[in-house]
Motif scaffolding. Structure first.
Motif, PDB file in Angstrom:
ATOM      1  N   GLY A  53       0.806  -1.203   0.000  1.00 19.28           N
ATOM      2  CA  GLY A  53       0.000   0.000   0.000  1.00 19.28           C
ATOM      3  C   GLY A  53       0.845   1.261   0.000  1.00 19.28           C
ATOM      4  O   GLY A  53       2.057   1.233  -0.269  1.00 19.28           O
ATOM      5  N   ASP A  54       0.221   2.369   0.302  1.00 20.93           N
ATOM      6  CA  ASP A  54       0.899   3.651   0.290  1.00 20.93           C
ATOM      7  C   ASP A  54       2.044   3.665   1.301  1.00 20.93           C
ATOM      8  O   ASP A  54       1.897   3.209   2.447  1.00 20.93           O
ATOM      9  CB  ASP A  54      -0.114   4.761   0.636  1.00 20.93           C
ATOM     10  N   GLY A  55       3.192   4.164   0.878  1.00 20.48           N
ATOM     11  CA  GLY A  55       4.340   4.245   1.763  1.00 20.48           C
ATOM     12  C   GLY A  55       4.992   2.917   2.089  1.00 20.48           C
ATOM     13  O   GLY A  55       5.772   2.828   3.035  1.00 20.48           O
ATOM     14  N   GLY A  56       4.656   1.874   1.328  1.00 19.92           N
ATOM     15  CA  GLY A  56       5.267   0.565   1.538  1.00 19.92           C
ATOM     16  C   GLY A  56       4.587  -0.301   2.571  1.00 19.92           C
ATOM     17  O   GLY A  56       5.080  -1.398   2.883  1.00 19.92           O
ATOM     18  N   LYS A  60      -2.913  -7.033   3.928  1.00 15.93           N
ATOM     19  CA  LYS A  60      -3.285  -8.428   3.793  1.00 15.93           C
ATOM     20  C   LYS A  60      -4.608  -8.518   3.025  1.00 15.93           C
ATOM     21  O   LYS A  60      -5.592  -7.865   3.387  1.00 15.93           O
ATOM     22  CB  LYS A  60      -3.437  -9.075   5.166  1.00 15.93           C
ATOM     23  N   ALA A  61      -4.633  -9.338   1.989  1.00 12.51           N
ATOM     24  CA  ALA A  61      -5.777  -9.355   1.080  1.00 12.51           C
ATOM     25  C   ALA A  61      -6.103 -10.766   0.632  1.00 12.51           C
ATOM     26  O   ALA A  61      -5.311 -11.698   0.803  1.00 12.51           O
ATOM     27  CB  ALA A  61      -5.481  -8.484  -0.144  1.00 12.51           C
ATOM     28  N   ASP A 130      -4.166   3.835  -0.256  1.00 15.90           N
ATOM     29  CA  ASP A 130      -4.078   2.370  -0.231  1.00 15.90           C
ATOM     30  C   ASP A 130      -5.064   1.751  -1.205  1.00 15.90           C
ATOM     31  O   ASP A 130      -4.730   0.789  -1.924  1.00 15.90           O
ATOM     32  CB  ASP A 130      -4.374   1.844   1.173  1.00 15.90           C
ATOM     33  N   ALA A 131      -6.302   2.253  -1.224  1.00 13.50           N
ATOM     34  CA  ALA A 131      -7.315   1.691  -2.114  1.00 13.50           C
ATOM     35  C   ALA A 131      -6.879   1.803  -3.571  1.00 13.50           C
ATOM     36  O   ALA A 131      -7.058   0.863  -4.366  1.00 13.50           O
ATOM     37  CB  ALA A 131      -8.653   2.399  -1.895  1.00 13.50           C
ATOM     38  N   SER A 132      -6.294   2.924  -3.934  1.00 12.98           N
ATOM     39  CA  SER A 132      -5.804   3.075  -5.309  1.00 12.98           C
ATOM     40  C   SER A 132      -4.648   2.124  -5.587  1.00 12.98           C
ATOM     41  O   SER A 132      -4.530   1.578  -6.702  1.00 12.98           O
ATOM     42  CB  SER A 132      -5.365   4.525  -5.549  1.00 12.98           C
ATOM     43  N   LYS A 133      -3.806   1.881  -4.574  1.00  9.11           N
ATOM     44  CA  LYS A 133      -2.712   0.911  -4.745  1.00  9.11           C
ATOM     45  C   LYS A 133      -3.264  -0.504  -4.946  1.00  9.11           C
ATOM     46  O   LYS A 133      -2.704  -1.292  -5.718  1.00  9.11           O
ATOM     47  CB  LYS A 133      -1.796   0.941  -3.520  1.00  9.11           C
ATOM     48  N   VAL A 134      -4.347  -0.833  -4.263  1.00  7.82           N
ATOM     49  CA  VAL A 134      -4.966  -2.149  -4.447  1.00  7.82           C
ATOM     50  C   VAL A 134      -5.507  -2.282  -5.870  1.00  7.82           C
ATOM     51  O   VAL A 134      -5.360  -3.335  -6.512  1.00  7.82           O
ATOM     52  CB  VAL A 134      -6.091  -2.361  -3.414  1.00  7.82           C
ATOM     53  N   ILE A 135      -6.110  -1.222  -6.383  1.00  5.00           N
ATOM     54  CA  ILE A 135      -6.583  -1.251  -7.776  1.00  5.00           C
ATOM     55  C   ILE A 135      -5.400  -1.430  -8.721  1.00  5.00           C
ATOM     56  O   ILE A 135      -5.455  -2.239  -9.668  1.00  5.00           O
ATOM     57  CB  ILE A 135      -7.364   0.034  -8.098  1.00  5.00           C
ATOM     58  N   ASP A 136      -4.321  -0.683  -8.479  1.00  3.79           N
ATOM     59  CA  ASP A 136      -3.116  -0.837  -9.311  1.00  3.79           C
ATOM     60  C   ASP A 136      -2.654  -2.288  -9.318  1.00  3.79           C
ATOM     61  O   ASP A 136      -2.340  -2.854 -10.384  1.00  3.79           O
ATOM     62  CB  ASP A 136      -1.972   0.037  -8.763  1.00  3.79           C
ATOM     63  N   TRP A 137      -2.582  -2.890  -8.132  1.00  4.77           N
ATOM     64  CA  TRP A 137      -2.097  -4.272  -8.022  1.00  4.77           C
ATOM     65  C   TRP A 137      -3.020  -5.225  -8.778  1.00  4.77           C
ATOM     66  O   TRP A 137      -2.554  -6.133  -9.486  1.00  4.77           O
ATOM     67  CB  TRP A 137      -2.022  -4.673  -6.557  1.00  4.77           C
ATOM     68  N   ALA A 138      -4.321  -5.022  -8.633  1.00  6.94           N
ATOM     69  CA  ALA A 138      -5.265  -5.915  -9.302  1.00  6.94           C
ATOM     70  C   ALA A 138      -5.129  -5.840 -10.822  1.00  6.94           C
ATOM     71  O   ALA A 138      -5.167  -6.875 -11.506  1.00  6.94           O
ATOM     72  CB  ALA A 138      -6.688  -5.550  -8.895  1.00  6.94           C
ATOM     73  N   LEU A 139      -4.944  -4.655 -11.349  1.00  6.80           N
ATOM     74  CA  LEU A 139      -4.815  -4.510 -12.803  1.00  6.80           C
ATOM     75  C   LEU A 139      -3.520  -5.121 -13.321  1.00  6.80           C
ATOM     76  O   LEU A 139      -3.435  -5.551 -14.468  1.00  6.80           O
ATOM     77  CB  LEU A 139      -4.899  -3.031 -13.189  1.00  6.80           C
ATOM     78  N   ALA A 140      -2.515  -5.192 -12.438  1.00  7.28           N
ATOM     79  CA  ALA A 140      -1.228  -5.756 -12.845  1.00  7.28           C
ATOM     80  C   ALA A 140      -1.134  -7.261 -12.626  1.00  7.28           C
ATOM     81  O   ALA A 140      -0.364  -7.942 -13.311  1.00  7.28           O
ATOM     82  CB  ALA A 140      -0.088  -5.058 -12.087  1.00  7.28           C
ATOM     83  N   HIS A 141      -1.916  -7.823 -11.694  1.00  4.38           N
ATOM     84  CA  HIS A 141      -1.727  -9.217 -11.294  1.00  4.38           C
ATOM     85  C   HIS A 141      -2.964 -10.101 -11.455  1.00  4.38           C
ATOM     86  O   HIS A 141      -2.902 -11.285 -11.101  1.00  4.38           O
ATOM     87  CB  HIS A 141      -1.272  -9.291  -9.836  1.00  4.38           C
TER      88      HIS A 141
END
Length: 528
Positions: A53-56, A60-61, A130-141
């Protein structure tokens, strides 16, 4: 005391195992489809992952994908931040249903709770990042479609979803259940601290998470009635209120579905209705009997639940383009506390078609600081009893001590009265001290004088000149309640309620009057 890492791991593992057993999900160590076994249809695949997430900070998801996802196509994405103090497996049952219908779903523990890193931000900017980072991760993985991103959740997850929709244009649809539009108007309505609700949130946060210094300071000032910090507390809450960013939400154009309960102890319905009216894009507002998260609670276990069914229909239309009629249905859907059927309205303003006025005539002087016997009940318990057994808090209206409670009653109504919307009180107060608290109640009273609580609201004043009268306008919490023919309505005002922190100095008195220039009354909205 913060839970130990070992205890958190053990608790999470136990909950994961239980939820997986009840949902039929297939645990998978890596992305990919679950395979059918023993002649049964393939189940959606779930895997537990760490997302940065934001700032490293580590979040857990769990990721749930359609059973036959093989990388050859993209699927709509739904991101579900967890509720306050809930583990990441909270949404596994609903994730399974969504994945079975062709969604990629990510549920994640927000920062500061359980095994996710960081400290509790209380829906602050880092939670949105953090929510935007989760979206980023989902689009990449995952095989998620970047053009079809939705968010949703219960309570804390609802608030974070709405705030993210204001900041991240990729979010096209939101289902915000038991959430808030205005955090201050939720826990500090009528300038009164909602004691039981806030104390419960603070205790749950300390038990399942790691409150940061900012949250600890805010809670200490709030519960300690530190008026010197009031402006700072209000600014802190406004920063975390979706209503503060409604223009951005409207500009981004996400389709917003709001759901709440009439008796929500944490986030009363008024503030959600006000927020709904400010939304300009596709929108829907649903109110049902119950308390915080009780209307959708059983759906978290995979049981039939119309709140979650409607949420999936919302995603189906606005993410998948399904022609299921949600865009043509009346955008306001209300289930009254006394019936099991929905009523549809074109707007919140149209819910009431008429008014009943109860004159609050004469002068009443009250001793303050003592509970008269009229009160709003207990957080969660009272509204749940109303939801399940139609047993709201009650009081014997004739027996209320008039030195502690001001009482006015209507004549018996010849026909049933369908209360719909927000009752409003106007009166004139005069205190013997510069601060004071009053609580107004509306009761449905039968022939024996037993009053069933319809609605209520607190009001607190500070910095008033002792002995100088001043006008008060107070909205009671919105509701939908049917008063039977032959019953009366009673208005009761007293000065103490266990739900709230009162600000009545020892020995103070409070007078309610009705000057000819501004007669006191309670206006009750009805559907004729």
């Amino acid at each position: 005391m913060t839970p130990s890492r070992t205890a958190l791991r053990a608790a999470t593992a136990a909950v994961c195992a239980a939820v997986l057993a009840t949902t039929g999900l297939t645990a998978a160590p890596a992305a990919g489809a679950a395979t059918a076994g023993h002649g049964r249809a393939a189940a959606p695949a779930v895997r537990f992952v760490d997302i940065t997430g934001d700032g490293g900070v580590t979040l857990k998801a769990h990721v749930t994908t359609p059973a036959h996802a093989d990388g050859s196509r993209r699927y709509p994405l739904v991101v579900l931040p967890t509720s306050w103090a809930m583990p990441r497996v909270e949404y596994l049952a609903q994730a399974a249903k969504l994945a079975a219908e062709g969604y990629v779903v990510i549920g994640y523990n927000v920062r500061g709770f359980w095994r996710s890193g960081g400290e509790i931000e209380t829906a602050g900017p880092r939670d949105v990042a953090d929510a935007s980072k989760v979206i980023d991760w989902a689009l990449a993985h995952t095989p998620a479609d970047p053009a079809k991103v939705g968010m949703g959740g219960v309570s804390y997850g609802a608030g974070i979803s709405l705030l993210t929709a204001a900041q991240d244009r990729r979010v096209r649809a939101v289902t915000a259940l038991s959430g808030w539009g205005d955090l201050i108007d939720s826990i500090y309505s009528g300038r009164t601290q909602h004691l039981q609700a806030t104390a419960l949130l603070g205790a749950a946060g300390a038990l399942a998470g790691r409150p940061g210094p900012e949250l600890r300071a805010v809670l200490q000032d709030f519960l300690g009635s530190n008026l010197a910090k009031e402006k700072d507390m209000i600014a802190w809450g406004k920063k975390r209120s979706p209503a503060s960013y409604v223009d951005r939400i409207n500009a981004n154009g996400a389709a917003i579905m709001l759901g709440n309960a009439w008796g929500d102890s944490l986030f009363p319905p008024n503030q959600y209705a006000d927020f709904f009216e400010k939304l300009k894009g596709p929108k829907r507002l649903e109110f049902r009997p119950g308390d915080h998260a009780t209307a959708e609670g059983l759906g978290l276990f995979g049981l039939p639940n119309d709140t979650w069914s409607h949420a999936r229909e919302w995603f189906d239309h606005y993410l998948k383009g399904a022609d299921n009629g949600v865009d043509r249905a009346a955008p306001v859907q209300l289930k009254p506390r006394s019936t099991g059927t929905y009523e549809g309205y074109h707007s919140w303003r149209e819910v009431a078609s008429g008014q009943r006025r109860i004159a609050l005539d004469g002068t009443r002087t009250l001793r303050t600081g003592l509970d008269s016997g009229a009160d709003g009940g207990l957080v969660f318990l009272s509204s749940m009893l109303d939801q399940l057994l139609h047993l709201p808090p009650t009081a014997s209206i004739p027996l209320l001590p008039r030195s502690l409670a001001a009482v006015w009653q209507s004549e018996p109504y010849r026909t049933a009265q369908r209360i719909r919307g927000t009752a409003s009180l106007h009166t004139t107060l005069t205190g013997t001290a510069e601060s004071g608290t009053a609580v107004a109640y509306l009761y449905d009273v039968d022939a024996l004088g037993i009053g069933r609580l319809v609605t209520h609201a607190p009001y607190t004043f500070h910095d008033r000149t002792p002995g100088a009268p001043f006008g008060v306008d107070l909205d009671l919490f919105s509701t939908a309640y049917d008063v039977p023919a032959g019953h009366r309505l009673a208005v009761v005002v007293d000065t103490a309620d266990p739900l709230y922190i009162a600000h009545n100095p020892r020995g103070a008195k409070l007078t309610l009057s009705s000057p000819a220039s501004a007669p006191s009354s309670l206006t009750v909205p009805v559907r004729d």
